[in-house]
Scaffold this motif. Structure first.
Motif, PDB file in Angstrom:
ATOM      1  N   ARG A  92      49.205  19.376 -13.757  1.00  0.00           N
ATOM      2  CA  ARG A  92      50.068  19.471 -14.940  1.00  0.00           C
ATOM      3  C   ARG A  92      51.088  20.597 -14.803  1.00  0.00           C
ATOM      4  O   ARG A  92      52.150  20.548 -15.369  1.00  0.00           O
ATOM      5  CB  ARG A  92      49.223  19.715 -16.202  1.00  0.00           C
ATOM      6  N   PHE A  93      50.708  21.631 -14.064  1.00  0.00           N
ATOM      7  CA  PHE A  93      51.606  22.787 -13.966  1.00  0.00           C
ATOM      8  C   PHE A  93      52.328  22.858 -12.626  1.00  0.00           C
ATOM      9  O   PHE A  93      52.981  23.847 -12.325  1.00  0.00           O
ATOM     10  CB  PHE A  93      50.811  24.074 -14.203  1.00  0.00           C
ATOM     11  N   SER A  94      52.217  21.785 -11.810  1.00  0.00           N
ATOM     12  CA  SER A  94      52.767  21.896 -10.456  1.00  0.00           C
ATOM     13  C   SER A  94      54.279  22.100 -10.484  1.00  0.00           C
ATOM     14  O   SER A  94      54.827  22.834  -9.668  1.00  0.00           O
ATOM     15  CB  SER A  94      52.388  20.675  -9.626  1.00  0.00           C
ATOM     16  N   PHE A  95      54.942  21.499 -11.464  1.00  0.00           N
ATOM     17  CA  PHE A  95      56.395  21.648 -11.545  1.00  0.00           C
ATOM     18  C   PHE A  95      56.772  23.101 -11.840  1.00  0.00           C
ATOM     19  O   PHE A  95      57.582  23.708 -11.147  1.00  0.00           O
ATOM     20  CB  PHE A  95      56.951  20.708 -12.618  1.00  0.00           C
ATOM     21  N   GLN A  96      56.111  23.658 -12.865  1.00  0.00           N
ATOM     22  CA  GLN A  96      56.396  25.057 -13.216  1.00  0.00           C
ATOM     23  C   GLN A  96      56.081  26.008 -12.074  1.00  0.00           C
ATOM     24  O   GLN A  96      56.768  26.994 -11.860  1.00  0.00           O
ATOM     25  CB  GLN A  96      55.548  25.472 -14.422  1.00  0.00           C
ATOM     26  N   MET A  97      55.001  25.708 -11.350  1.00  0.00           N
ATOM     27  CA  MET A  97      54.618  26.586 -10.250  1.00  0.00           C
ATOM     28  C   MET A  97      55.620  26.477  -9.114  1.00  0.00           C
ATOM     29  O   MET A  97      55.966  27.475  -8.493  1.00  0.00           O
ATOM     30  CB  MET A  97      53.200  26.263  -9.779  1.00  0.00           C
ATOM     31  N   ARG A  98      56.079  25.250  -8.868  1.00  0.00           N
ATOM     32  CA  ARG A  98      57.034  25.079  -7.780  1.00  0.00           C
ATOM     33  C   ARG A  98      58.322  25.844  -8.082  1.00  0.00           C
ATOM     34  O   ARG A  98      58.911  26.466  -7.212  1.00  0.00           O
ATOM     35  CB  ARG A  98      57.322  23.594  -7.552  1.00  0.00           C
ATOM     36  N   LYS A  99      58.714  25.833  -9.358  1.00  0.00           N
ATOM     37  CA  LYS A  99      59.939  26.535  -9.749  1.00  0.00           C
ATOM     38  C   LYS A  99      59.863  28.026  -9.431  1.00  0.00           C
ATOM     39  O   LYS A  99      60.858  28.668  -9.175  1.00  0.00           O
ATOM     40  CB  LYS A  99      60.189  26.365 -11.261  1.00  0.00           C
ATOM     41  N   LYS A 100      58.622  28.579  -9.479  1.00  0.00           N
ATOM     42  CA  LYS A 100      58.474  30.011  -9.194  1.00  0.00           C
ATOM     43  C   LYS A 100      57.871  30.247  -7.815  1.00  0.00           C
ATOM     44  O   LYS A 100      57.443  31.357  -7.506  1.00  0.00           O
ATOM     45  CB  LYS A 100      57.576  30.665 -10.258  1.00  0.00           C
ATOM     46  N   ALA A 101      57.835  29.206  -7.012  1.00  0.00           N
ATOM     47  CA  ALA A 101      57.252  29.295  -5.659  1.00  0.00           C
ATOM     48  C   ALA A 101      55.844  29.885  -5.687  1.00  0.00           C
ATOM     49  O   ALA A 101      55.458  30.686  -4.827  1.00  0.00           O
ATOM     50  CB  ALA A 101      58.153  30.107  -4.731  1.00  0.00           C
ATOM     51  N   ILE A 102      55.080  29.490  -6.705  1.00  0.00           N
ATOM     52  CA  ILE A 102      53.694  29.954  -6.799  1.00  0.00           C
ATOM     53  C   ILE A 102      52.790  28.908  -6.146  1.00  0.00           C
ATOM     54  O   ILE A 102      52.921  27.718  -6.420  1.00  0.00           O
ATOM     55  CB  ILE A 102      53.295  30.174  -8.277  1.00  0.00           C
ATOM     56  N   ARG A 103      51.894  29.376  -5.268  1.00  0.00           N
ATOM     57  CA  ARG A 103      50.968  28.442  -4.633  1.00  0.00           C
ATOM     58  C   ARG A 103      49.684  28.406  -5.445  1.00  0.00           C
ATOM     59  O   ARG A 103      49.243  29.424  -5.981  1.00  0.00           O
ATOM     60  CB  ARG A 103      50.653  28.887  -3.204  1.00  0.00           C
ATOM     61  N   ALA A 104      49.084  27.218  -5.528  1.00  0.00           N
ATOM     62  CA  ALA A 104      47.853  27.097  -6.312  1.00  0.00           C
ATOM     63  C   ALA A 104      46.745  26.537  -5.437  1.00  0.00           C
ATOM     64  O   ALA A 104      46.998  25.742  -4.534  1.00  0.00           O
ATOM     65  CB  ALA A 104      48.077  26.178  -7.492  1.00  0.00           C
ATOM     66  N   ALA A 105      45.526  26.979  -5.677  1.00  0.00           N
ATOM     67  CA  ALA A 105      44.385  26.427  -4.960  1.00  0.00           C
ATOM     68  C   ALA A 105      43.263  26.161  -5.952  1.00  0.00           C
ATOM     69  O   ALA A 105      43.070  26.925  -6.898  1.00  0.00           O
ATOM     70  CB  ALA A 105      43.926  27.403  -3.888  1.00  0.00           C
ATOM     71  N   VAL A 106      42.560  25.069  -5.745  1.00  0.00           N
ATOM     72  CA  VAL A 106      41.405  24.742  -6.591  1.00  0.00           C
ATOM     73  C   VAL A 106      40.169  24.708  -5.700  1.00  0.00           C
ATOM     74  O   VAL A 106      40.162  24.033  -4.666  1.00  0.00           O
ATOM     75  CB  VAL A 106      41.605  23.363  -7.275  1.00  0.00           C
TER      76      VAL A 106
END
Ligand code: ADP
Length: 301
Positions: free
Chosen positions: A122-136
Motif C-alpha cells: 500500500r505504501f510502495s508508491f510513497q516509499m519509492r518517491k523518497k527512495a526508501i527501501r522496505a523489507a518484510v
C-alpha cells in the motif's frame, strides 16, 4: 488524597469512634485536567484550519479570484485545509468510538505474512518517491492470527506512514513479525510520564527467552515497524502516545498529520488485549512494536 472524618457515637451500644473516608482525588483531577486539555486541543486544531479557510475565502472575494493563477492557489489551500479538518474529525470520531467501547472487534482469521506484505504494498508508491527501501520478515511458523483485520490494518498504516513521514530520503523500513511471550499483555499501559522508565520507554515489554515462558504471559505475536529516520528525543518519549502530542507541530502539520495516529493505534491494540511500545534514538531511527496475544482458534477474547 481527600480525607473525611465522621465521628460516631452509639451510646446505647457503648461504641464510639470515627469513620475515615480516604478518597484518591488525584486520579480524578488528572482525568479532569486531561479532559480539559483535550477539549482545548480539539478547539485549537479545528480553529487553525478554519481561520486559514476564512482568510483565503475573503482574499478570493476581494479580488484574488480575478487572477487565475492566484485564485487557483488559494482554492488549493482551502481544499487542503478542508481535507485536514475531515481527517481530524474522522480520527476524533474513531477515537470516541474506541473510548466508548463501541469499537467492538470483528475478529477474523488473518494471514500475517500476507497482511504485512499488503501494508508494504500500500505504501510502495510513497516509499519509492523518497527512495526508501522496505523489507518484510516473518518468523517461520507464523501463519494466521485471529484479529480485527480492518483495525489492525489501520494501526499498521499509521505506523508505516509515520515511518515514511519521519525518515529522510534513502532510508530503510523493516516490518517484522516474531513470536514472543508477552509479560501480561494488555495490562501494561502505563504510557503517562510516570509509567515510563528513565529513558521514557513504555513498560510494555516482549520477551522470548526460552526459560521464561512458564512465568510469562500468553504466547503472542510481536509486529515491529522499524525505520532509520529522524528519531524522537528521549524527553518526548513518555508522552508520544498522548492525544495531539507531536515532537514538532509544524513538521507534523506540514506532513498532514493530526497528532492522533499513535493514540488511535494504542486504543485499537488495547482492545485486542495487546500492548504497544515505542523505542527511538534521535537521528538513528524508531521502532514501534505491537504485541498481540496469539489467538489462533475461534476464541472470542
Ligand atoms: P502525527 O499525525 O503527528 O504523525 P502520531 O500520533 O502518529 O501523529 O505521532 C505523534 C508524533 O510522534 C509525531 O508528530 C512525531 O513527532 C512522532 N513520531 C511518530 N512516529 C515517528 C517515527 N517513526 N519517527 C519519528 N517520529 C515519530
Amino acid at each position: 488524597l481527600r480525607v473525611t472524618l465522621t465521628p460516631i457515637h452509639r451510646r446505647e451500644h457503648g461504641i464510639s469512634g470515627t469513620i475515615a473516608v480516604l478518597q484518591d482525588i488525584t486520579e480524578q483531577e488528572r482525568l479532569e485536567q486531561s479532559r480539559r486539555e483535550f477539549v482545548a486541543n480539539v478547539s485549537h486544531e479545528l480553529r487553525t484550519p478554519l481561520t486559514t479557510i476564512k482568510s483565503y475565502a475573503e482574499a478570493l472575494d476581494e479580488g484574488a479570484m480575478d487572477e487565475r493563477e492566484l485564485g487557483q492557489r488559494f482554492v488549493g489551500v482551502i481544499r487542503n485545509e478542508t481535507e485536514r479538518m475531515i481527517r481530524l474529525v474522522t480520527d476524533l470520531l474513531h477515537l470516541s468510538r474506541l473510548d466508548s467501547n463501541q469499537g467492538l472487534l470483528r475478529r477474523q482469521q488473518t494471514n500475517v505474512p500476507e497482511m504485512l506484505e499488503e501494508v508494504a504494498d500500500r505504501f510502495s508508491f510513497q516509499m519509492r518517491k523518497k527512495a526508501i527501501r522496505a523489507a518484510v520478515h516473518v518468523e517461520d511458523g507464523i501463519t494466521t492470527v485471529w484479529l480485527d483485520r480492518d483495525q489492525i490494518d489501520q494501526v499498521l498504516d499509521n505506523l508505516v506512514s509515520n515511518a515514511i513521514k519521519y525518515t529522510l530520503d534513502g532510508g530503510r523500513i523493516e516490518i517484522t513479525a516474531r513470536r514472543v511471550h508477552a509479560r501480561a499483555a494488555g495490562t501494561e499501559f502505563t504510557t503517562r510520564g510516570s509509567g515510563a522508565d528513565d529513558q521514557g520507554r513504555l513498560n510494555a515489554r516482549a520477551d522470548n527467552e526460552a526459560g521464561d515462558q512458564g512465568r510469562q504471559g500468553p504466547p503472542s505475536i510481536a509486529i515491529s515497524v522499524k525505520d532509520t529516520g529522524i528519531g524522537i528525543p528521549k524527553r518526548d518519549l513518555g508522552r508520544i502516545f498522548d492525544r495531539f502530542y507531536r515532537v514538532d507541530k509544524a513538521r507534523s502539520r506540514s506532513m498532514g498529520g493530526t497528532g492522533l495516529g499513535l493514540s488511535i493505534a494504542r486504543e485499537i491494540v488495547k482492545a485486542h488485549g495487546g500492548t504497544i511500545a515505542l523505542d527511538s534514538e534521535l537521528n538513528e531511527g524508531t521502532t514501534v512494536t505491537v504485541v498481540l496475544p496469539l489467538i489462533t482458534g475461534g476464541e472470542t477474547a
